[in-house]
Motif scaffolding. Sequence first.
Motif, PDB file in Angstrom:
ATOM      1  N   LYS A 732       0.932  -1.247  -0.043  1.00  0.00           N
ATOM      2  CA  LYS A 732      -0.118   0.087   0.031  1.00  0.00           C
ATOM      3  C   LYS A 732       0.944   0.975  -0.195  1.00  0.00           C
ATOM      4  O   LYS A 732       0.407   2.267  -0.779  1.00  0.00           O
ATOM      5  N   GLY A 811      -0.232  -6.730  -0.382  1.00  0.00           N
ATOM      6  CA  GLY A 811      -1.307  -6.412  -0.974  1.00  0.00           C
ATOM      7  C   GLY A 811      -2.497  -6.996  -1.660  1.00  0.00           C
ATOM      8  O   GLY A 811      -3.027  -6.599  -2.753  1.00  0.00           O
ATOM      9  N   LEU A1082      -2.085  -1.099   8.362  1.00  0.00           N
ATOM     10  CA  LEU A1082      -2.624  -0.973   7.111  1.00  0.00           C
ATOM     11  C   LEU A1082      -3.989  -0.531   7.056  1.00  0.00           C
ATOM     12  O   LEU A1082      -4.576  -0.694   7.890  1.00  0.00           O
ATOM     13  N   SER A1083      -4.246   0.272   6.048  1.00  0.00           N
ATOM     14  CA  SER A1083      -5.736   1.146   5.812  1.00  0.00           C
ATOM     15  C   SER A1083      -6.509   0.055   5.504  1.00  0.00           C
ATOM     16  O   SER A1083      -6.260  -0.919   4.590  1.00  0.00           O
ATOM     17  N   GLY A1086      -9.494  -0.163   1.167  1.00  0.00           N
ATOM     18  CA  GLY A1086      -9.346  -1.169   0.027  1.00  0.00           C
ATOM     19  C   GLY A1086      -9.953  -2.435   0.230  1.00  0.00           C
ATOM     20  O   GLY A1086     -10.094  -3.038  -0.781  1.00  0.00           O
TER      21      GLY A1086
END
Length: 1152
Positions: A732, A811, A1082-1083, A1086
């Motif tokens: 990311k 990812g 991590l975000s 997504g």
Amino acid sequence: MVDLESEVPPLPPRYRFRDLLLGDQGWQNDDRVQVEFYMNENTFKERLKLFFIKNQRSSLRIRLFNFSLKLLSCLLYIIRVLLDDPTQKHGCKELNRGCSSQNYTPAKIDWSPIIWVNRSLPLWGLQVSVALISLFETMLLGYLSYKGNIWEQVLRIPFLLEIINAVPFIITIFWPALRNIFIPVFLNCWLAKHALENMINDLHRAIQRTQSAMFNQVLILISTLLCLIFTCICGIQHLERAGNKLTLFDSLYFCIVTFSTVGFGDVTPKIWPSKLLVVIMICVALVVLPIQFEQLAYLWMERQKSGGNYSRHRAQTEKHVVLCVSSLKIDLLMDFLNEFYAHPRLQDYYVVILCPTEMDAQVRRVLQIPMWSQRVIYLQGSALKDQDLLRAKMDDAEACFILSSRCEVDRTAADHQTILRAWAVKDFAPKCPLYVQILKPENKFHIKFADHVVCEEEFKYAMLALNCICPATSTLITLLVHTSRGQEGQQSPEQWQKMYGRYSGNEVYHINLEDSTFFAEYEGKSFTYASFHAHKKFGVCLIGVRREDNKNILLNPGPRYIMSSTDICFYINITKEENSAFKKQEQHRKNNESKSYYHGPSRLPLHSVIASMGTVAIDLQDTGCRSSSGPTLTLPSEGSKDGRRSSIAPVLEVADSSSLQTCDLLSDQSEDETTPSDDDISTGLEYAKGYPPYSPYIGSSPTFCHLLHEKVPFCCLRLDKGCQHNYYEDAKAYGFKNKLIIVAAETAGNGLYNFIVPLRAYYRPKKELNPIVLLLDNPPDMHFLDAICWFPMVYYMVGSIDNLDDLLRCGVTFAANMVVVDKESTMSAEEDYMADAKTIVNVQTLFRLFSSLSIITELTHPANMRFMQFRAKDCYSLALSKLEKKEREKGSNLAFMFRLPFAAGRVFSISMLDTLLYQSFVKDYMISITRLLLGLDTTPGSGFLCSMKITEDDLWIRTYARLYQKLCSSTGDIPIGIYRTESQKLTTSESQISISVEEWEDTKEQINNRNNHRNSTSSDQSDHPLLRRKSMQWARRLSRKVPKHSGKTAEKISQQRMSLYKRSERQELAELVKNRMKHLGLSTAGYDEMNDHQNTVSYILINPSPDTRLELNDVVYLIRPDPLAYVPNTTTSRKNSFCNTVGQDTREETQL
């Protein structure tokens, strides 16, 4: 030094020139002794031994003479018996004048007929001569074979029999009174048997035949049985001269009846000596014959294991091929046999299997089927032994297929065995064509001499790479290289299965242009013109050509290529032109003219051909170009789009450079090269085009690729660890514009290089390049990193798909495709089909955690693809399973083709490509065409495989024929098929089933309640007031929850509970993923856990008919001409959605 030279006397002048010519001869005057070797062989005894024993041919002649001599002695004995009269007494007067002339009485035996016989003088002379020769030969051979022990020579049974039969005759020469004495000459049959065994052994030595144990044992058994019967016949006949006076025929009859255990009793011995002989012979038979039968049975079982021989006579009169494998599995055998015998001209061929292991039970059962038992011969042996190659008659074989064992733990060792087999076959039979399968690409250069080579890892990784940018490429190639009649799924009620099965019968064929009905009229015209009009007229798709003076095949050489009469055309069709019949059906075309309007996606194609072993009827249509405003292209409700339809230009016979477009590919490249974007300038990434400077193995085909100007340091290739050049630790953080392509593999093998090259080929627009992340179980070596460090946006990470944290770091939440490669360490298992267990379970976990992720999986066994994305209660999958079983019962080679993961291109097994090697025996161009399609080879002027998606702006084209015309007239692309995605007509998930049943139950209850309400109001209206009636109505509404219809209501409740359970399970999985992402920093933006595309059906239509309707989101497979073949005059600045490839469309409405 001076003193030494002065001591040497000078040579006379007359010898000096002679010395220069002949050299110094002074050494002959030295004290040297000439030694002669092997002088022991010059003695008289050694010379005799060489002639009688050591020399194979002369010894064979001696054995044959000895055998003939023994047979002659037995024949003379039979003649003596036939001429003898047992009533006459010969020799009594001289030796026993008082012999009695009275007949036989049980109490007393007359021995004179047993001791004396009637032997005429000529017969006696012949027998004496034979005895003298036999005795002399026996004494001579005994002397030559003497090894120091005289008793060993004397006490041998053949020597004793020889003395018994020969010495009495020699005595009669010196004592004439004994000429009529009985001598058991019939015992020479045993000496004849011994001579026959020796003769056969010498014969096998002379012709160098070693596999003779079975023949020898059968010969020994038969000869032993004949000798026993002959001895018994002659012994009984002679002894019964003093009894029943039996003839030879009577004795033969008695022996046959006795030895066959029938025992009629009409002929029996009368005196005790003959009875004793019968007892002795029966005891000997009971001891000797079972031993012989046991040895014969043992040799027969061993012969069944080893397979025997393929006779030289059959090899010279019949055609056969040899299949060399290290271990033969039933799946491999059936794939080979089904594909090999699918071609009509190979029906008379024999298949000889040469395998070092014993045949297993499954293979044995299959080879006992009459269909295969008459065609397939199994030989147990090694290709490294000349004897076994001679057994298989390799030098007379039409071809030799050498297959590697992909289930070995050490695949490199398996390749080494394959290489040695190929070398051995080439050394033994240099003219035999070789078809070799190799596993690893680095071993390919060892077998470059082979006629056809298929490298498994090259094809596998290239196919998986193309699956990421051209969906279901693996399914497309698999269908093209399988032989099929297109009859699969024709009995199915599903329309997509009928179309998919019908078009799966398309294959690649070839024909000379001047001999072709399809293409002969296009001589002197452009390639695109010929391809479009041949498809319009005959429904065939011309994809490539080859010049007569050139070995290279050109796929779609473009509109500038002019067809020549000597060209070889390669086309896709249901069957080859030679098996087709052509007839014009004008009336049929007129009758169906009204049917050429839109009939929905389920309409069967007009140009469908009935595949059969005989001929194929193809409807010929008008050769002229239809106008774009013709009735077949008119939509009744879309008459306002005539302006758009008029934009399709006709395909020119000869290319006009001003009318050619190069699609978006070159325009994108030119823009990218001339005006780099701000992002590129800010990041400092500028790509160059060139050949990779370093290849990880020898023999890789050079491919023009996107490369970096400078190679990336090895530390920067690690995705999850920062270095001094960047501080990114997850995918990311890199901020990639395009979605990732993740490859999960066990090791970074050299074959993985072929996954990267097609994705970085020069004809891929730079803006569409997807970042590649290699998720490896083991760290790669420097050799591999040095090869990939020149490619842009290629990274690796050490991790496993078993670990959720590794997946999130690489990812997976914003990846376009996840490629799961089968691990080498799990390819071998105690139970063969369990080799895919770990891969299947891991992919199932990915499928449950990331339902929107497109997962492409490689399996070892194709039969295991039914477990991909497995749902135990999926009614649609169960129906497809039944369809697969029916197709397999019908003998289909592609029974698994209707499985949804395979049809959609989400699962692949390299064993499906084994047929590519088998098919190359008939179509020697298939490997070359497949390599060109996959981008493994690049030939100047040859096109490449790509795809485009049909958007809403492209639906005005409406039909596949108009699309063909549009592509050929504008960009020169050749379409070869459609990848179509449809919604399932049957509900497949429990939630949908629950909802549909719930709505139906609610409707039914409303009807029932209305009827109940009417009845209740009619009965209670006079007895109860209005408020009472209202209360009763509310009570009835509330009573709907009471299980009045217990069965249906219980089913409804269980389905609703299942739906709630399923939603809660998804929510739990989503929470698990989000928590791990938060823990890793991590975000979660997504991650879309509810995006599910499981209720769609995707399939391929290879070479559909011209009137096939285009649908939204159809992906069209294209063979695009080489962009380097010509330079465009102008470049378009505005991108047309018609020419956009699949990778350019990043929308997520439909996951292909």
